[in-house]
Design a protein around this motif. Structure first.
Motif, PDB file in Angstrom:
ATOM      1  N   ARG A 102     -52.661 -52.670 -51.758  1.00  0.00           N
ATOM      2  CA  ARG A 102     -53.556 -51.512 -51.673  1.00  0.00           C
ATOM      3  C   ARG A 102     -53.387 -50.583 -52.874  1.00  0.00           C
ATOM      4  N   LYS A 103     -52.153 -50.294 -53.248  1.00  0.00           N
ATOM      5  CA  LYS A 103     -51.916 -49.386 -54.364  1.00  0.00           C
ATOM      6  C   LYS A 103     -52.429 -49.972 -55.674  1.00  0.00           C
ATOM      7  N   LEU A 104     -52.251 -51.259 -55.870  1.00  0.00           N
ATOM      8  CA  LEU A 104     -52.759 -51.900 -57.085  1.00  0.00           C
ATOM      9  C   LEU A 104     -54.282 -51.864 -57.114  1.00  0.00           C
ATOM     10  N   ALA A 105     -54.905 -52.171 -55.977  1.00  0.00           N
ATOM     11  CA  ALA A 105     -56.369 -52.178 -55.914  1.00  0.00           C
ATOM     12  C   ALA A 105     -56.942 -50.787 -56.142  1.00  0.00           C
ATOM     13  N   GLU A 106     -56.239 -49.767 -55.656  1.00  0.00           N
ATOM     14  CA  GLU A 106     -56.718 -48.392 -55.834  1.00  0.00           C
ATOM     15  C   GLU A 106     -56.527 -47.894 -57.265  1.00  0.00           C
ATOM     16  N   ALA A 107     -55.627 -48.537 -58.013  1.00  0.00           N
ATOM     17  CA  ALA A 107     -55.279 -48.052 -59.351  1.00  0.00           C
ATOM     18  C   ALA A 107     -56.256 -48.497 -60.426  1.00  0.00           C
ATOM     19  N   VAL A 108     -57.083 -49.501 -60.116  1.00  0.00           N
ATOM     20  CA  VAL A 108     -58.019 -50.029 -61.115  1.00  0.00           C
ATOM     21  C   VAL A 108     -59.423 -50.102 -60.516  1.00  0.00           C
ATOM     22  N   ASN A 109     -60.380 -50.415 -61.354  1.00  0.00           N
ATOM     23  CA  ASN A 109     -61.778 -50.485 -60.917  1.00  0.00           C
ATOM     24  C   ASN A 109     -62.298 -51.915 -60.874  1.00  0.00           C
ATOM     25  N   ILE A 110     -61.379 -52.863 -60.822  1.00  0.00           N
ATOM     26  CA  ILE A 110     -61.748 -54.272 -60.696  1.00  0.00           C
ATOM     27  C   ILE A 110     -60.976 -54.860 -59.515  1.00  0.00           C
ATOM     28  N   LYS A 160     -61.626 -59.383 -65.364  1.00  0.00           N
ATOM     29  CA  LYS A 160     -62.524 -58.982 -64.275  1.00  0.00           C
ATOM     30  C   LYS A 160     -61.859 -59.003 -62.903  1.00  0.00           C
ATOM     31  N   GLY A 161     -60.686 -59.597 -62.826  1.00  0.00           N
ATOM     32  CA  GLY A 161     -59.947 -59.639 -61.574  1.00  0.00           C
ATOM     33  C   GLY A 161     -58.480 -59.853 -61.871  1.00  0.00           C
ATOM     34  N   ILE A 162     -57.595 -59.359 -60.994  1.00  0.00           N
ATOM     35  CA  ILE A 162     -56.158 -59.386 -61.239  1.00  0.00           C
ATOM     36  C   ILE A 162     -55.430 -59.983 -60.044  1.00  0.00           C
ATOM     37  N   THR A 163     -54.465 -60.844 -60.339  1.00  0.00           N
ATOM     38  CA  THR A 163     -53.597 -61.381 -59.307  1.00  0.00           C
ATOM     39  C   THR A 163     -52.156 -61.254 -59.788  1.00  0.00           C
ATOM     40  N   THR A 164     -51.210 -61.746 -58.979  1.00  0.00           N
ATOM     41  CA  THR A 164     -49.797 -61.671 -59.353  1.00  0.00           C
ATOM     42  C   THR A 164     -49.154 -63.038 -59.149  1.00  0.00           C
ATOM     43  N   SER A 165     -47.940 -63.167 -59.656  1.00  0.00           N
ATOM     44  CA  SER A 165     -47.255 -64.456 -59.584  1.00  0.00           C
ATOM     45  C   SER A 165     -46.320 -64.574 -58.385  1.00  0.00           C
ATOM     46  N   CYS A 166     -46.396 -63.650 -57.428  1.00  0.00           N
ATOM     47  CA  CYS A 166     -45.530 -63.740 -56.246  1.00  0.00           C
ATOM     48  C   CYS A 166     -46.222 -63.173 -55.021  1.00  0.00           C
ATOM     49  N   GLY A 167     -46.321 -63.978 -53.963  1.00  0.00           N
ATOM     50  CA  GLY A 167     -46.972 -63.535 -52.742  1.00  0.00           C
ATOM     51  C   GLY A 167     -46.238 -62.440 -52.015  1.00  0.00           C
ATOM     52  N   TYR A 180     -61.950 -61.888 -75.397  1.00  0.00           N
ATOM     53  CA  TYR A 180     -63.051 -62.142 -74.467  1.00  0.00           C
ATOM     54  C   TYR A 180     -62.854 -63.487 -73.767  1.00  0.00           C
ATOM     55  N   GLY A 181     -63.490 -63.626 -72.612  1.00  0.00           N
ATOM     56  CA  GLY A 181     -63.488 -64.892 -71.896  1.00  0.00           C
ATOM     57  C   GLY A 181     -62.347 -65.069 -70.918  1.00  0.00           C
ATOM     58  N   GLU A 182     -61.410 -64.108 -70.862  1.00  0.00           N
ATOM     59  CA  GLU A 182     -60.294 -64.194 -69.924  1.00  0.00           C
ATOM     60  C   GLU A 182     -60.654 -63.377 -68.681  1.00  0.00           C
ATOM     61  N   VAL A 183     -61.251 -64.046 -67.696  1.00  0.00           N
ATOM     62  CA  VAL A 183     -61.739 -63.362 -66.501  1.00  0.00           C
ATOM     63  C   VAL A 183     -60.593 -62.955 -65.580  1.00  0.00           C
ATOM     64  N   ILE A 184     -59.584 -63.817 -65.477  1.00  0.00           N
ATOM     65  CA  ILE A 184     -58.458 -63.590 -64.570  1.00  0.00           C
ATOM     66  C   ILE A 184     -57.259 -63.040 -65.342  1.00  0.00           C
ATOM     67  N   MET A 213     -63.241 -66.843 -59.304  1.00  0.00           N
ATOM     68  CA  MET A 213     -63.984 -67.291 -60.482  1.00  0.00           C
ATOM     69  C   MET A 213     -65.410 -67.689 -60.107  1.00  0.00           C
ATOM     70  N   ASN A 214     -65.557 -68.404 -59.009  1.00  0.00           N
ATOM     71  CA  ASN A 214     -66.893 -68.806 -58.573  1.00  0.00           C
ATOM     72  C   ASN A 214     -67.731 -67.603 -58.166  1.00  0.00           C
ATOM     73  N   ALA A 215     -67.087 -66.584 -57.605  1.00  0.00           N
ATOM     74  CA  ALA A 215     -67.819 -65.389 -57.201  1.00  0.00           C
ATOM     75  C   ALA A 215     -68.206 -64.531 -58.400  1.00  0.00           C
ATOM     76  N   SER A 216     -67.348 -64.491 -59.405  1.00  0.00           N
ATOM     77  CA  SER A 216     -67.611 -63.650 -60.564  1.00  0.00           C
ATOM     78  C   SER A 216     -68.550 -64.314 -61.569  1.00  0.00           C
ATOM     79  N   ARG A 217     -68.599 -65.627 -61.514  1.00  0.00           N
ATOM     80  CA  ARG A 217     -69.492 -66.365 -62.403  1.00  0.00           C
ATOM     81  C   ARG A 217     -70.270 -67.391 -61.585  1.00  0.00           C
ATOM     82  N   PRO A 218     -71.237 -66.960 -60.801  1.00  0.00           N
ATOM     83  CA  PRO A 218     -71.983 -67.892 -59.949  1.00  0.00           C
ATOM     84  C   PRO A 218     -72.632 -69.005 -60.760  1.00  0.00           C
TER      85      PRO A 218
END
Length: 243
Positions: free
Chosen positions: A93-101, A79-86, A10-14, A232-237
Motif C-alpha cells: 500500500r505504501k509503495l502504491a501510494e508513493a507513485v503514480n503508476i 509503467k509498472g513496478i514490482t519487487t524481487s521478494c513476496g 525507453y521501452g522498459e515497461v516493468i 504487460m498484456n494490460a499495459s500493451r494490449p
C-alpha cells in the motif's frame, strides 16, 4: 509520427526493485533479465539483505529506501513496478501510494484470483521458504485475509538447501538439488492438501521451477512472472488486424 520524450531510456515497461543479493539467479528468476521477452529495468536497494525481509514483517527501516527506489523508477519511465521478494507484501500500500503508476509488490496479490477461479470448496496452496514467518499481516498487506480465503501455506523442510542459498545469500547453487526439493515440496503439498486447486509461489526464486511444480501437481501455478506478464498484456494490449 510525433514522439514524446522526457526520459533517458525507453521501452522498459516493468521496473523491478531488487534486494541486495549475490546468489545466482537462473533463467526464470525475476533477477535474470532472460526470464522475459521484453526489457526490464532493475533498481537495487542497498542493504536490503534477505534476512531483513524474511521475518514476520520486513524491516520497517527499509520502507523509505524502497519508496525512493520506486520513485526513481517512475522518473526513469517505467509503467509498472514490482519487487524481487513476496515477503514485501506489507509494503504494497505504501509503495502504491508513493507513485503514480501501478505497483505489485508480491505474487500474493494473485491469491484471491486463484481462489475465485477454483471455487470455495478447493484450496489455494501458497508456497514459501519459511512457513513459520508467513502470516496474515503479509496477506492483509495485499488486500485479503486467510480468514476469508481457503489457503494452505506450504513451507520447505528445515534442512532444505533452498533457504540456505537464498536467505543465506550464498554465491553458488546446484539447480538439480533445488529442483528435487521443489518437487518434493509439491508432493508434500498434494499429500497434505487433497482438495488443492491452484498454487501461488510467494517466493520469486521459485519461478524457475514452476514448470516442474505444474507437471507434478497438474494444477495452475501462479508466480511473480505470471503477474508481470499479465501487467504487460494490460499495459500493451494486442493489436488485432481486422479482416
Amino acid at each position: 509520427m510525433k514522439l514524446k520524450g522526457g526520459f533517458t531510456n525507453y521501452g522498459e515497461v516493468i521496473g523491478v526493485i531488487m534486494l541486495d543479493t549475490r546468489f545466482p539467479r537462473p533463467a526464470g528468476d525475476i533477477g535474470n533479465a532472460r526470464s522475459y521477452d521484453f526489457p526490464v529495468r532493475y533498481k537495487t536497494v542497498q542493504g536490503a539483505l534477505p534476512v531483513r525481509i524474511m521475518g514476520d514483517d520486513p524491516d520497517p527501516e527499509l520502507l523509505e529506501p524502497f519508496i525512493a527506489a520506486a520513485r526513481e523508477l517512475e522518473r526513469e519511465g517505467v509503467k509498472g513496478i514490482t519487487t524481487s521478494c513476496g515477503f514485501l507484501a506489507p509494503f504494497q500500500r505504501k509503495l502504491a501510494e508513493a507513485v503514480n503508476i501501478p505497483v505489485f509488490a508480491s505474487a500474493l496479490l494473485q491469491v484471491p484470483v486463484a481462489s475465485a477461479l477454483i471455487g470455495k470448496n478447493r484450496t489455494v496452496g501458497v508456497f514459501t521458504e519459511r512457513r513459520q514467518h508467513m502470516n496474515d499481516r503479509h496477506f492483509q498487506g495485499v488486500g485479503w485475509s486467510q480468514k476469508d480465503l481457503r489457503i494452505h501455506v506450504q513451507g520447505m523442510k528445515p534442512d532444505a538447501k533452498f533457504p540456505q542459498v537464498y536467505i543465506g545469500n550464498q554465491t553458488e547453487l546446484d539447480f538439480d538439488v533445488l529442483r528435487a526439493e521443489m518437487e518434493d515440496m509439491t508432493r508434500d503439498f498434494l499429500r497434505d492438501c487433497p482438495d488443492a486447486g491452484a498454487i501461488v509461489l510467494e517466493c520469486t526464486n521459485m519461478c524457475p521451477f514452476s514448470t516442474f511444480i505444474a507437471n507434478i501437481s497438474g494444477l495452475p501455478v501462479f508466480d511473480i512472472n505470471t503477474m508481470i506478464n499479465l501487467f504487460m498484456n494490460a499495459s500493451r494490449p494486442r493489436v488485432f488486424e481486422q479482416a
